[in-house]
Design an enzyme around this catalytic site. Structure first.
Site, PDB file in Angstrom:
ATOM      1  N   ARG A 162     -10.556  10.722   1.587  1.00  0.00           N
ATOM      2  CA  ARG A 162     -10.446  11.459   2.855  1.00  0.00           C
ATOM      3  C   ARG A 162     -11.730  12.248   3.095  1.00  0.00           C
ATOM      4  O   ARG A 162     -12.179  12.394   4.222  1.00  0.00           O
ATOM      5  CB  ARG A 162      -9.211  12.373   2.815  1.00  0.00           C
ATOM      6  CG  ARG A 162      -7.914  11.607   2.481  1.00  0.00           C
ATOM      7  CD  ARG A 162      -7.039  11.319   3.660  1.00  0.00           C
ATOM      8  NE  ARG A 162      -6.009  10.321   3.339  1.00  0.00           N
ATOM      9  CZ  ARG A 162      -4.736  10.600   3.041  1.00  0.00           C
ATOM     10  NH1 ARG A 162      -4.310  11.850   3.034  1.00  0.00           N
ATOM     11  NH2 ARG A 162      -3.882   9.615   2.771  1.00  0.00           N
TER      12      ARG A 162
ATOM     13  N   LYS B  36      -2.423  -1.648  -3.675  1.00  0.00           N
ATOM     14  CA  LYS B  36      -3.230  -0.428  -3.662  1.00  0.00           C
ATOM     15  C   LYS B  36      -2.317   0.782  -3.674  1.00  0.00           C
ATOM     16  O   LYS B  36      -1.335   0.788  -2.936  1.00  0.00           O
ATOM     17  CB  LYS B  36      -4.059  -0.429  -2.371  1.00  0.00           C
ATOM     18  CG  LYS B  36      -4.884   0.808  -2.129  1.00  0.00           C
ATOM     19  CD  LYS B  36      -5.566   0.647  -0.806  1.00  0.00           C
ATOM     20  CE  LYS B  36      -6.443   1.837  -0.503  1.00  0.00           C
ATOM     21  NZ  LYS B  36      -7.184   1.626   0.722  1.00  0.00           N
TER      22      LYS B  36
ATOM     23  N   LYS C  17       0.860  -1.182   0.000  1.00  0.00           N
ATOM     24  CA  LYS C  17       0.000   0.000   0.000  1.00  0.00           C
ATOM     25  C   LYS C  17       0.892   1.225   0.000  1.00  0.00           C
ATOM     26  O   LYS C  17       1.689   1.435   0.914  1.00  0.00           O
ATOM     27  CB  LYS C  17      -0.920   0.019   1.218  1.00  0.00           C
ATOM     28  CG  LYS C  17      -1.838   1.245   1.218  1.00  0.00           C
ATOM     29  CD  LYS C  17      -2.834   1.230   2.351  1.00  0.00           C
ATOM     30  CE  LYS C  17      -3.700   2.478   2.320  1.00  0.00           C
ATOM     31  NZ  LYS C  17      -4.655   2.521   3.427  1.00  0.00           N
TER      32      LYS C  17
HETATM   33  C1  PBG Z   1      -6.904   4.051   5.261  1.00  0.00           C
HETATM   34  C2  PBG Z   1      -7.497   3.832   3.919  1.00  0.00           C
HETATM   35  C3  PBG Z   1      -7.402   4.691   2.823  1.00  0.00           C
HETATM   36  C4  PBG Z   1      -8.104   4.101   1.788  1.00  0.00           C
HETATM   37  C5  PBG Z   1      -8.619   2.914   2.263  1.00  0.00           C
HETATM   38  N1  PBG Z   1      -8.232   2.753   3.582  1.00  0.00           N
HETATM   39  C6  PBG Z   1      -6.826   6.028   2.678  1.00  0.00           C
HETATM   40  C7  PBG Z   1      -5.503   6.330   3.185  1.00  0.00           C
HETATM   41  O1  PBG Z   1      -4.663   5.452   3.373  1.00  0.00           O
HETATM   42  O2  PBG Z   1      -5.287   7.502   3.411  1.00  0.00           O
HETATM   43  C8  PBG Z   1      -8.243   4.711   0.442  1.00  0.00           C
HETATM   44  C9  PBG Z   1      -9.308   4.181  -0.439  1.00  0.00           C
HETATM   45  C10 PBG Z   1      -9.572   5.061  -1.589  1.00  0.00           C
HETATM   46  O3  PBG Z   1      -8.905   6.083  -1.811  1.00  0.00           O
HETATM   47  O4  PBG Z   1     -10.515   4.736  -2.339  1.00  0.00           O
HETATM   48  N2  PBG Z   1      -7.041   3.022   6.132  1.00  0.00           N
END
Ligand code: PBG
Length: 347
Positions: free
Chosen positions: A230, A272, A220
């Site tokens: 967010r 991701k 990630k």
């Molecule tokens: C954080 C989390 C994020 C997403 C899923 N879980 C955002 C981040 O790491 O700031 C992003 C998913 C998306 O952008 O569609 N636990």
């Protein structure tokens, strides 16, 4: 020489004979592209509803669903609209639902207490999904604290303001147990703490939740494309997540993360974001003995949506091509906010 071979040039008769001879035995890949039936017959990659997972947001205290302005067509759900949207997704044949919870701002605190509270919004939502569609699709939970902490980080903070890895693991285990009890079948460990998969696996097993699986966010990356998410979860984050999420410059590191998550007991691994990390996805798919997922994230959704709204690209074509590209790069499973709509198109 070249001039002589032009039409009418002195060497033309000899040249034509040569290229005709070549064309007689020439390879013609276009034969397999001639008709829709032929293209269907030889397609290497499939896109099926069962391969798609719909990420969903349930918000505390909402009477009506609220559209997320940077993700037109995606909603923060009320408990009622969550059930309806889940039923529609399942009717379209989607393979799974990944639920995120959005607490009331006043319920956030430093340790994200609502994440592990049995009556916290995410756990209530998981119970509702399990009741509504359990058994007909796979119910998954986001196992991360960022929606629930008042500082917006994915873990708890140490005295110096840094994210405390090991103290966070204790919270993840508490959260995982509450989610398993609420019916979640797969836990999405998205926080990028070291050892999170192993800690959660041990905690689940010790409590008898041996059948609750872990969908590990193996790779990630810290990404600008999380922006709309967010807003979707009403994030309180100031700053960034670069001390725990990966650096976009790195490729090898993802194989290390993959190996660790496998050794710690991951049932499925995920990459991701998806579209800017297709090389990582291919690497992981080439090395993983367990199924591989990819998350087409909020910013990817927003980009295609915005360009299509302006008439700059064909919406349906771009969506399907993006999903097919993610599958072709190696994803068995794709998390996408278009899961229900794409599943309708595909079935
Ligand atoms: C954080 C989390 C994020 C997403 C899923 N879980 C955002 C981040 O790491 O700031 C992003 C998913 C998306 O952008 O569609 N636990």
């Amino acid at each position: 020489m070249i001039r002589a071979n032009r039409p009418g040039g002195a060497w033309e008769p000899g040249f034509r004979a040569a290229y005709r001879a070549f064309m007689t035995g020439m390879d013609r890949p276009r034969r397999l592209r001639r008709t829709p039936a032929m293209r269907r017959l030889v397609a290497e990659t499939t896109l099926e509803p069962r391969q798609l997972v719909l990420p969903m947001f349930v918000a505390d205290g909402l009477a009506e669903p609220r559209e997320i302005s940077s993700m037109p067509g995606v909603y923060q759900h009320s408990m009622d609209s969550l059930r309806k949207a889940a039923a529609e997704a399942v009717g379209a044949g989607v393979g799974g639902l990944m639920l995120f919870g959005v607490p009331r701002p006043e319920d956030k605190d430093a340790v994200g207490s609502q994440a592990s509270a049995p009556d916290g919004i995410l756990n209530r939502g998981l119970r509702a999904l399990t009741e509504e569609v359990g058994g007909d699709t796979v119910v998954m939970a986001d196992t991360c604290l960022d929606e629930f902490t008042d500082h917006g980080h994915c873990g708890v903070l140490a005295g110096d303001g840094s994210v405390d890895n090991d103290a966070t693991l204790d919270r993840y285990v508490e959260m995982a147990l509450a989610q398993a009890e609420a019916g979640a079948e797969l836990l999405g460990t998205s926080g990028m703490m070291d050892g999170q998969v192993g800690a959660i696996r041990a905690g689940l097993d010790a409590a008898g939740h041996i059948d609750t699986g872990i969908l590990a966010y193996a790779a990630k990356y810290a990404s600008a494309f999380y922006g709309p998410f967010r807003e979707a979860v009403g994030s309180s984050l100031q700053g960034d997540r670069r001390t725990y999420q990966q650096d976009a410059a790195n490729r090898r590191e993802s194989l290390r993360e993959l190996e660790l998550d496998l050794a710690e007991g991951a049932d499925i691994v995920m990459v991701k974001p998806a579209m800017s990390y297709l090389d990582i996805l291919r690497d992981v798919a080439d090395h993983s003995p367990v199924p591989v997922a990819a998350y087409q994230i909020s910013g990817e959704y927003a980009m295609i949506t915005a360009a299509a709204e302006r008439g700059w690209i064909d919406r349906r074509g771009a969506i399907l091509e993006s999903l097919l590209g993610i599958r072709r790069a190696g994803a068995d499973i794709v998390l996408t906010y278009w899961a229900t709509e794409a599943a309708h198109w595909l079935s």
